[in-house]
Write a protein that holds these residues in place. Sequence first.
Motif, PDB file in Angstrom:
ATOM      1  N   ALA A  86       0.882  -1.169   0.000  1.00  0.00           N
ATOM      2  CA  ALA A  86       0.000   0.000   0.000  1.00  0.00           C
ATOM      3  C   ALA A  86       0.917   1.216   0.000  1.00  0.00           C
ATOM      4  O   ALA A  86       1.691   1.428   0.942  1.00  0.00           O
ATOM      5  CB  ALA A  86      -0.920   0.009   1.212  1.00  0.00           C
ATOM      6  N   VAL A 139      -6.909  -5.197   3.052  1.00  0.00           N
ATOM      7  CA  VAL A 139      -6.509  -3.846   2.658  1.00  0.00           C
ATOM      8  C   VAL A 139      -6.593  -3.721   1.136  1.00  0.00           C
ATOM      9  O   VAL A 139      -7.063  -2.702   0.622  1.00  0.00           O
ATOM     10  CB  VAL A 139      -5.097  -3.504   3.177  1.00  0.00           C
ATOM     11  N   ASP A 156     -11.737   7.047   2.281  1.00  0.00           N
ATOM     12  CA  ASP A 156     -12.510   5.875   2.714  1.00  0.00           C
ATOM     13  C   ASP A 156     -11.656   4.613   2.744  1.00  0.00           C
ATOM     14  O   ASP A 156     -11.983   3.658   3.449  1.00  0.00           O
ATOM     15  CB  ASP A 156     -13.713   5.654   1.794  1.00  0.00           C
ATOM     16  N   ARG A 157     -10.571   4.605   2.006  1.00  0.00           N
ATOM     17  CA  ARG A 157      -9.667   3.454   2.032  1.00  0.00           C
ATOM     18  C   ARG A 157      -9.013   3.290   3.400  1.00  0.00           C
ATOM     19  O   ARG A 157      -8.496   2.230   3.724  1.00  0.00           O
ATOM     20  CB  ARG A 157      -8.594   3.619   0.953  1.00  0.00           C
ATOM     21  N   SER A 188     -10.581   3.943   6.406  1.00  0.00           N
ATOM     22  CA  SER A 188     -11.627   4.054   7.423  1.00  0.00           C
ATOM     23  C   SER A 188     -11.442   3.093   8.587  1.00  0.00           C
ATOM     24  O   SER A 188     -11.988   3.313   9.657  1.00  0.00           O
ATOM     25  CB  SER A 188     -13.008   3.859   6.788  1.00  0.00           C
ATOM     26  N   ARG A 242     -10.233  -3.371   0.285  1.00  0.00           N
ATOM     27  CA  ARG A 242     -10.740  -2.045   0.639  1.00  0.00           C
ATOM     28  C   ARG A 242     -10.244  -0.984  -0.337  1.00  0.00           C
ATOM     29  O   ARG A 242     -10.993  -0.104  -0.751  1.00  0.00           O
ATOM     30  CB  ARG A 242     -10.328  -1.682   2.066  1.00  0.00           C
ATOM     31  N   PHE A 243      -8.977  -1.057  -0.725  1.00  0.00           N
ATOM     32  CA  PHE A 243      -8.434  -0.082  -1.669  1.00  0.00           C
ATOM     33  C   PHE A 243      -9.074  -0.254  -3.046  1.00  0.00           C
ATOM     34  O   PHE A 243      -9.205   0.706  -3.797  1.00  0.00           O
ATOM     35  CB  PHE A 243      -6.916  -0.211  -1.769  1.00  0.00           C
ATOM     36  N   THR A 244      -9.461  -1.465  -3.397  1.00  0.00           N
ATOM     37  CA  THR A 244     -10.099  -1.732  -4.688  1.00  0.00           C
ATOM     38  C   THR A 244     -11.537  -1.215  -4.719  1.00  0.00           C
ATOM     39  O   THR A 244     -11.990  -0.677  -5.715  1.00  0.00           O
ATOM     40  CB  THR A 244     -10.087  -3.241  -4.981  1.00  0.00           C
ATOM     41  N   LYS A 245     -12.249  -1.372  -3.595  1.00  0.00           N
ATOM     42  CA  LYS A 245     -13.677  -1.051  -3.563  1.00  0.00           C
ATOM     43  C   LYS A 245     -13.983   0.361  -3.074  1.00  0.00           C
ATOM     44  O   LYS A 245     -15.094   0.841  -3.262  1.00  0.00           O
ATOM     45  CB  LYS A 245     -14.415  -2.053  -2.684  1.00  0.00           C
ATOM     46  N   SER A 246     -13.027   1.032  -2.458  1.00  0.00           N
ATOM     47  CA  SER A 246     -13.260   2.363  -1.894  1.00  0.00           C
ATOM     48  C   SER A 246     -12.417   3.399  -2.615  1.00  0.00           C
ATOM     49  O   SER A 246     -11.477   3.068  -3.324  1.00  0.00           O
ATOM     50  CB  SER A 246     -12.910   2.388  -0.402  1.00  0.00           C
ATOM     51  N   LYS A 247     -12.734   4.651  -2.362  1.00  0.00           N
ATOM     52  CA  LYS A 247     -11.998   5.769  -2.962  1.00  0.00           C
ATOM     53  C   LYS A 247     -11.458   6.681  -1.862  1.00  0.00           C
ATOM     54  O   LYS A 247     -12.017   6.754  -0.772  1.00  0.00           O
ATOM     55  CB  LYS A 247     -12.918   6.596  -3.876  1.00  0.00           C
ATOM     56  N   THR A 252       1.175   5.130   0.221  1.00  0.00           N
ATOM     57  CA  THR A 252       0.309   6.109   0.870  1.00  0.00           C
ATOM     58  C   THR A 252       0.929   7.502   0.899  1.00  0.00           C
ATOM     59  O   THR A 252       2.149   7.660   0.785  1.00  0.00           O
ATOM     60  CB  THR A 252       0.007   5.673   2.317  1.00  0.00           C
TER      61      THR A 252
END
Length: 164
Positions: free
Chosen positions: A19, A78, A89-90, A92, A81-86, A21
């Motif tokens: 990830a 993770v 929100d990644r 959260s 979450r990074f795939t489905k959120s923007k 960041t």
Amino acid sequence: MLTQEFREAMGRFAGAVNAITSFEGDKPVGLIATAVCSLSAEPPSVIVCINKSASAHDAILNHGYFGVNLLSPLQAHVVDRFTKSKGADRFSESDWDLEDFAVPILKDAPAGMVCKIGNCFDGFSHTIFVGIIESINLSDPERNHCLLWKGRGLHQAVELNIAS
């Protein structure tokens, strides 16, 4: 045809899942990347290749810092979450340290590195970031296995015991 063969060939390489960041203002941003490798021990540095169209690309350039968070198989959520959120929100879930470093660092990651951008190079569709490492967080040695990406799927390494 060469592009398709290239993708097929690269899919046969296993790469550690990270990830990457940073912050955009006070909001955390990030993406998942496998194009990460060590560069030098003097000074400690890494290379990270990020697609110029990635939502976090410009934020990383503007902030001047990025984090490299090596994921373990226990942290495959993770990636999901990074795939489905923007955007923010990644981040959260409470598994991120968003206050103690220049970038978001994943708690309990096998390795989390804070990198200052030392240089950038054009890599066609990507920017090649050279990060000078300012700090490293290592998790418990028992949790140091890394998550791998190979052939469009997540994997974990298995140690081979080869008799000498």
